[in-house]
Design a protein around this motif. Structure first.
Motif, PDB file in Angstrom:
ATOM      1  N   ALA A  56     -87.728  30.054 -45.266  1.00 51.19           N
ATOM      2  CA  ALA A  56     -86.865  31.580 -45.156  1.00 51.19           C
ATOM      3  C   ALA A  56     -88.422  31.836 -43.964  1.00 51.19           C
ATOM      4  N   ALA A  57     -89.395  31.125 -44.900  1.00 49.85           N
ATOM      5  CA  ALA A  57     -90.244  31.311 -43.021  1.00 49.85           C
ATOM      6  C   ALA A  57     -89.784  30.611 -41.652  1.00 49.85           C
ATOM      7  N   GLU A  58     -89.172  29.596 -41.640  1.00 48.21           N
ATOM      8  CA  GLU A  58     -88.334  29.859 -40.761  1.00 48.21           C
ATOM      9  C   GLU A  58     -86.701  29.638 -40.586  1.00 48.21           C
ATOM     10  N   HIS A  59     -86.011  30.428 -41.475  1.00 47.93           N
ATOM     11  CA  HIS A  59     -84.970  31.156 -40.713  1.00 47.93           C
ATOM     12  C   HIS A  59     -84.874  31.955 -41.070  1.00 47.93           C
ATOM     13  N   GLY A  60     -85.904  33.066 -41.895  1.00 46.19           N
ATOM     14  CA  GLY A  60     -85.739  34.284 -41.941  1.00 46.19           C
ATOM     15  C   GLY A  60     -85.406  35.068 -43.122  1.00 46.19           C
ATOM     16  N   GLU A  61     -85.861  35.375 -43.865  1.00 45.78           N
ATOM     17  CA  GLU A  61     -85.520  36.255 -45.324  1.00 45.78           C
ATOM     18  C   GLU A  61     -84.326  36.694 -45.554  1.00 45.78           C
ATOM     19  N   HIS A  62     -83.619  37.375 -44.840  1.00 47.97           N
ATOM     20  CA  HIS A  62     -83.016  38.053 -45.319  1.00 47.97           C
ATOM     21  C   HIS A  62     -81.325  37.153 -44.926  1.00 47.97           C
ATOM     22  N   LEU A  63     -81.546  36.371 -44.268  1.00 46.88           N
ATOM     23  CA  LEU A  63     -80.643  34.686 -43.916  1.00 46.88           C
ATOM     24  C   LEU A  63     -80.433  33.866 -45.365  1.00 46.88           C
ATOM     25  N   ILE A  64     -81.586  34.065 -45.417  1.00 49.53           N
ATOM     26  CA  ILE A  64     -81.278  32.374 -46.625  1.00 49.53           C
ATOM     27  C   ILE A  64     -81.098  33.756 -48.512  1.00 49.53           C
ATOM     28  N   LYS A  65     -81.662  34.772 -48.012  1.00 55.85           N
ATOM     29  CA  LYS A  65     -81.380  35.819 -49.211  1.00 55.85           C
ATOM     30  C   LYS A  65     -79.734  35.672 -49.444  1.00 55.85           C
ATOM     31  N   SER A  66     -79.213  36.460 -48.371  1.00 57.03           N
ATOM     32  CA  SER A  66     -77.842  36.468 -47.945  1.00 57.03           C
ATOM     33  C   SER A  66     -76.594  34.915 -48.741  1.00 57.03           C
ATOM     34  N   THR A  67     -77.540  34.307 -47.847  1.00 62.93           N
ATOM     35  CA  THR A  67     -76.475  32.521 -47.861  1.00 62.93           C
ATOM     36  C   THR A  67     -76.954  32.422 -49.478  1.00 62.93           C
ATOM     37  N   VAL A  68     -77.647  32.747 -50.394  1.00 57.64           N
ATOM     38  CA  VAL A  68     -77.746  31.944 -50.796  1.00 57.64           C
ATOM     39  C   VAL A  68     -77.131  32.458 -52.640  1.00 57.64           C
ATOM     40  N   ALA A  69     -76.809  33.884 -51.607  1.00 53.80           N
ATOM     41  CA  ALA A  69     -75.687  34.920 -53.013  1.00 53.80           C
ATOM     42  C   ALA A  69     -74.852  35.386 -52.818  1.00 53.80           C
ATOM     43  N   TYR A  70     -74.616  34.269 -51.633  1.00 51.25           N
ATOM     44  CA  TYR A  70     -72.653  34.251 -50.949  1.00 51.25           C
ATOM     45  C   TYR A  70     -72.591  33.660 -51.918  1.00 51.25           C
ATOM     46  N   LEU A  71     -73.067  32.504 -51.888  1.00 46.61           N
ATOM     47  CA  LEU A  71     -72.670  30.979 -51.953  1.00 46.61           C
ATOM     48  C   LEU A  71     -73.314  30.987 -53.672  1.00 46.61           C
ATOM     49  N   THR A  72     -73.955  31.829 -54.204  1.00 45.01           N
ATOM     50  CA  THR A  72     -73.797  31.355 -55.692  1.00 45.01           C
ATOM     51  C   THR A  72     -72.655  32.054 -56.178  1.00 45.01           C
ATOM     52  N   LEU A  73     -72.474  34.164 -55.774  1.00 47.88           N
ATOM     53  CA  LEU A  73     -71.263  34.263 -55.955  1.00 47.88           C
ATOM     54  C   LEU A  73     -69.605  33.858 -55.697  1.00 47.88           C
ATOM     55  N   ALA A  74     -69.547  32.906 -55.026  1.00 48.06           N
ATOM     56  CA  ALA A  74     -68.630  32.760 -54.606  1.00 48.06           C
ATOM     57  C   ALA A  74     -67.509  31.659 -55.779  1.00 48.06           C
ATOM     58  N   GLN A  75     -67.103  31.688 -56.542  1.00 49.43           N
ATOM     59  CA  GLN A  75     -66.245  30.870 -57.928  1.00 49.43           C
ATOM     60  C   GLN A  75     -65.578  29.528 -57.347  1.00 49.43           C
ATOM     61  N   THR A  76     -64.880  29.914 -56.639  1.00 49.44           N
ATOM     62  CA  THR A  76     -64.470  28.233 -55.487  1.00 49.44           C
ATOM     63  C   THR A  76     -65.623  27.648 -54.060  1.00 49.44           C
TER      64      THR A  76
END
Length: 124
Positions: A56-76
């Motif tokens: 988050a310090a390197e890339h930005g908190e919103h970008l990290i949270k959004s990326t992890v959320a999308y990857l977690t929620l994507a079933q396939t």
């Protein structure tokens, strides 16, 4: 009693296969000439919290949270291009991709491809 259990469980986590795997993945990016960059937490949760905090310090908190959320929620799973399109729809994540370092924001609002590639490499 619960607090004592948490403390003892945390102490015993160091050395477990999951802890060793996460610690190895984190330290594999260190260069030998740099020495120990920071102490490793004794729990898996602590290791993951430190990892996401540094990202988050390197890339930005919103970008990290959004990326992890999308990857977690994507079933396939998600293709890199699909993830880029989804992140481009979020103003905060898009701003984070242009924030490090400050770059010109083009008329076509899309996430910086190099930022996404670096981020996905760190998550893998």
């Amino acid at each position: 009693a619960l607090e004592e259990r948490r403390k003892s469980t945390g102490k015993r986590e160091r050395g477990t296969p999951l802890w060793v795997d996460v610690a190895a993945a984190l330290t594999a990016r260190w260069r030998s000439e740099d020495g120990v960059k920071h102490p490793l937490d004794s729990t898996v949760k602590g290791l993951m919290t430190d990892m996401f905090g540094r990202m988050a310090a390197e890339h930005g908190e919103h970008l990290i949270k959004s990326t992890v959320a999308y990857l977690t929620l994507a079933q396939t799973g998600l293709a890199e291009l699909e993830l880029g399109h989804l992140l481009s729809l979020q103003d905060d994540a898009l701003a984070d991709s242009y924030q490090f370092p400050r770059r010109f924001v083009p008329h076509v609002r899309t996430i910086v491809p190099a930022t996404l590639v670096r981020l996905l490499d760190e998550l893998s």
